[in-house]
Design an enzyme around this catalytic site. Structure first.
Site: not given
Ligand code: UD1
Length: 427
Positions: A22-23, A123, A128, A313, A405
Site C-alpha cells: 500500500k505505502n 491524525c 503528523r 507500522d 484501508r
Molecule cells: C509513512 C507511512 C506510514 C509509516 C511512516 C513511518 C505512507 C503512506 N505512510 O508515513 O505508514 O508509519 O511512514 O515509517 O507511506 N514528520 C515531521 N514533519 C514532516 C513529516 C514528518 O515532523 O513534515 C515526523 C512525523 O511526525 C513522524 C516522523 O517525522 O514523527 C516520521 O514520519 P514520516 O516518515 O514522514 O511518516 P509518513 O510519511 O507520514
C-alpha cells in the site's frame, strides 16, 4: 458499517499470498503526473486508499483504467495517463480522507509548475506535521504559501533549480515528495539523511524506469540529476512487508505454520529478527518466508526506528504477539507519539499492558479472552485481529473500515489458513 467476528483458538496452517505494498502504491501512483505518457502499475492492492488516490488523480485530469477486476483476483493493474493536467488543486474533502494525498505536491509542482493541496489535518497517531515536506521543496527552489488551510507551492520563473536539503528528522513522505519534485528540476539536487525504506527504493526504481537519474538509491544520501522530461513505464509494485509481517504475527500467536508467498525477507529483516527473538521459527527463501511456532513465546525488548530499524507500522502487531509471551516485554515507539491506542482495546481481551509516554510494558498472560473491541487506526486494528485469533471465545471487531484501508481482503486471506472469521453488517 461492517464488523468482523472471530472465534479464536484455530491454529493457522497453509499459505497466504502477500499483496502489493500500500505505502509503495501511494507514492508510485502520483509519479504518473510527471509524464504525459502512460504509466502502468501492476500488483496494486485492492484497497480503499488506492481507490481514493485514483479519484484524486482523476480530479487532476489524469485518465485511469483498471484491469484485473475479477472478484477472485488479488492485485490489479492500473494504467494512468496524464496527457494534460486540468487542475492542480487537491481539495479538502479528498485530502481529509487520505493523508497520503500530500504526495501529489512534489510531482504536481514539477509537472504543472504549481500545486495547491489542502493541509492534512490531525491524525490518530500523532499530529503528523508536513513542515519537512515544505522545507525540502523550498530547498529545491519552490515558493510556498499557506492560506485558508491550503498549501500552495509554485516554481520560480524559469523552473525549479534543484538544491540540497539535509533532513533533520527522517521522513518517508517528505523524502518521497522531494525526490518526485527533483527529478524534473533544471539542476542537481542532493538529499541528506533521506529515508531509505524499501518503498523509497521502489519509488526511485520506477522513476529510473521513467528516465530519471538518481544516485545512491537505497542509501540515506540521494543525488538527483534533473532531466528535461520523463517517459512512461510499466512497473510492478513491491510486496507489502507490513502485511507480511502482520500475518507472520497472526501465524505465530496461534502456534501455526504459514507460508507467506511473495514476501521479501531482505526487506523485513528487523521484523524477522524480532520474531526470532520471540522464539518464532522463520525460514527465508527467494519466493517467500515460512513462519512456524510451537506455542511457546519468549518476551522481547523492541524499539521502533527508521529503516533498516524495526518499522513503527509493526509495533502494534508485535505487541499483540507479546501479550501471550512467557514474561515481560518492553516496547518503545520512537517515530510517532500517541501510537498505543490499541492498548486499552487489548486490555479488554485480558492483556496486561501499561503504556507510559512512548514506552509500553507488556506482561504476558496465559489466556486472552474474546471481547467486543473497536479498531482505532490501521495497524492498531490488525493487532486486535491477531489477539482475537488466539483468544478464547468470540471477539467482535468494529470500525473495520480502518482495516479495509490497508489489508487486501483480510478475512479471505485468514480463512485460507483456517481462521474462523466472518464479516457481518454492524447493527
Ligand atoms: C509513512 C507511512 C506510514 C509509516 C511512516 C513511518 C505512507 C503512506 N505512510 O508515513 O505508514 O508509519 O511512514 O515509517 O507511506 N514528520 C515531521 N514533519 C514532516 C513529516 C514528518 O515532523 O513534515 C515526523 C512525523 O511526525 C513522524 C516522523 O517525522 O514523527 C516520521 O514520519 P514520516 O516518515 O514522514 O511518516 P509518513 O510519511 O507520514
Amino acid at each position: 458499517m461492517d464488523k468482523l467476528i472471530i472465534r479464536g483458538g484455530q491454529r493457522l496452517v497453509g499459505t497466504i499470498p502477500v499483496s502489493g505494498a500500500k505505502n509503495s502504491a501511494l507514492t508510485l501512483i502520483p509519479c504518473a503526473l510527471l509524464t504525459e505518457e502512460p504509466v502502468t502499475l501492476r500488483n496494486l492492492p485492492r484497497l480503499a486508499d488506492i481507490d481514493g488516490f485514483q479519484h484524486l488523480m482523476n480530479q487532476f485530469g489524469v485518465t485511469t483504467a483498471i484491469q484485473g477486476t475479477r472478484p477472485e483476483d488479488f492485485g490489479r493493474t492500473m494504467r494512468l495517463e496524464a496527457t494534460r493536467i486540468t487542475s492542480s488543486v487537491a481539495p479538502y474533502d479528498l485530502v481529509r480522507k487520505m493523508r497520503a494525498s500530500i504526495l501529489v505536491l512534489g510531482p504536481m509542482l514539477a509537472r504543472a509548475g504549481e500545486a495547491t493541496v489542502s493541509m492534512p489535518g490531525g491524525c490518530a497517531i500523532g499530529n503528523r506535521p508536513i513542515d519537512l515536506h515544505l522545507k525540502a521543496l523550498e530547498a529545491l527552489g519552490a515558493e510556498i504559501e499557506l492560506a485558508q488551510g491550503y498549501v500552495k507551492a509554485m516554481q520560480p520563473d524559469g523552473g525549479m533549480p534543484g538544491g540540497d536539503f539535509d533532513f533533520p528528522v527522517v521522513s518517508v513522505g517528505a523524502t518521497e515528495n522531494a525526490v518526485m519534485a527533483a527529478v524534473l528540476a533544471n539542476g542537481t539536487s542532493r538529499l541528506f539523511n533521506a529515508a531509505r525504506e524499501p518503498e523509497i527504493v521502489d519509488l526511485c526504481n520506477l522513476l529510473t524506469a521513467m528516465g530519471a537519474e538518481i544516485e545512491g538509491i537505497g542509501t540515506s544520501d540521494l543525488t538527483i540529476h534533473g532531466v528535461k522530461r520523463l517517459h512512461g513505464a510499466t512497473y510492478r509494485v513491491m510486496a507489502d512487508r507490513i502485511e507480511a509481517g502482520s500475518y507472520a504475527c497472526a501465524a505465530a500467536i496461534t502456534g501455526g505454520d504459514v507460508r507467506l508467498e511473495g514476501a521479501k525477507a531482505d526487506e523485513m529483516q528487523a521484523t524477522i529478527h524480532a520474531l526470532r527473538s520471540i522464539g518464532v521459527h522463520v525460514d527465508e527463501d527467494a519466493k517467500g518466508i515460512r513462519i512456524a511456532a510451537n506455542g511457546a513465546l519468549r518476551p522481547a525488548d523492541l524499539t521502533t526506528a527508521p529503516y533498516p530499524g524495526l518499522a513503527t507500522d509493526m509495533q502494534a502487531q508485535l505487541m499483540a504477539l507479546l501479550c501471550k509471551a512467557d514474561g515481560t516485554s518492553v516496547l518503545k515507539e520512537t517515530i510517532f507519539e500517541n501510537r498505543f491506542m490499541h492498548v486499552p482495546e487489548l486490555a479488554r481481551m485480558g492483556a496486561d499492558v501499561t503504556a507510559n509516554g512512548r514506552t509500553a510494558v507488556v506482561k504476558g498472560v496465559d489466556t486472552l479472552t474474546g471481547a467486543e473491541v473497536m479498531a482505532t487506526d490501521l495497524r492498531a486494528s490488525m493487532s486486535l485481529i491477531i489477539a482475537a485469533l488466539a483468544a478464547q471465545g468470540e471477539s467482535q471487531v468494529r470500525r473495520i473500515y480502518h482495516l479495509d484501508r490497508g489489508y487486501e481482503r483480510l478475512e479471505e486471506k485468514l480463512k485460507l489458513v483456517g481462521a474462523d472469521i466472518e464479516r457481518v453488517g454492524d447493527d
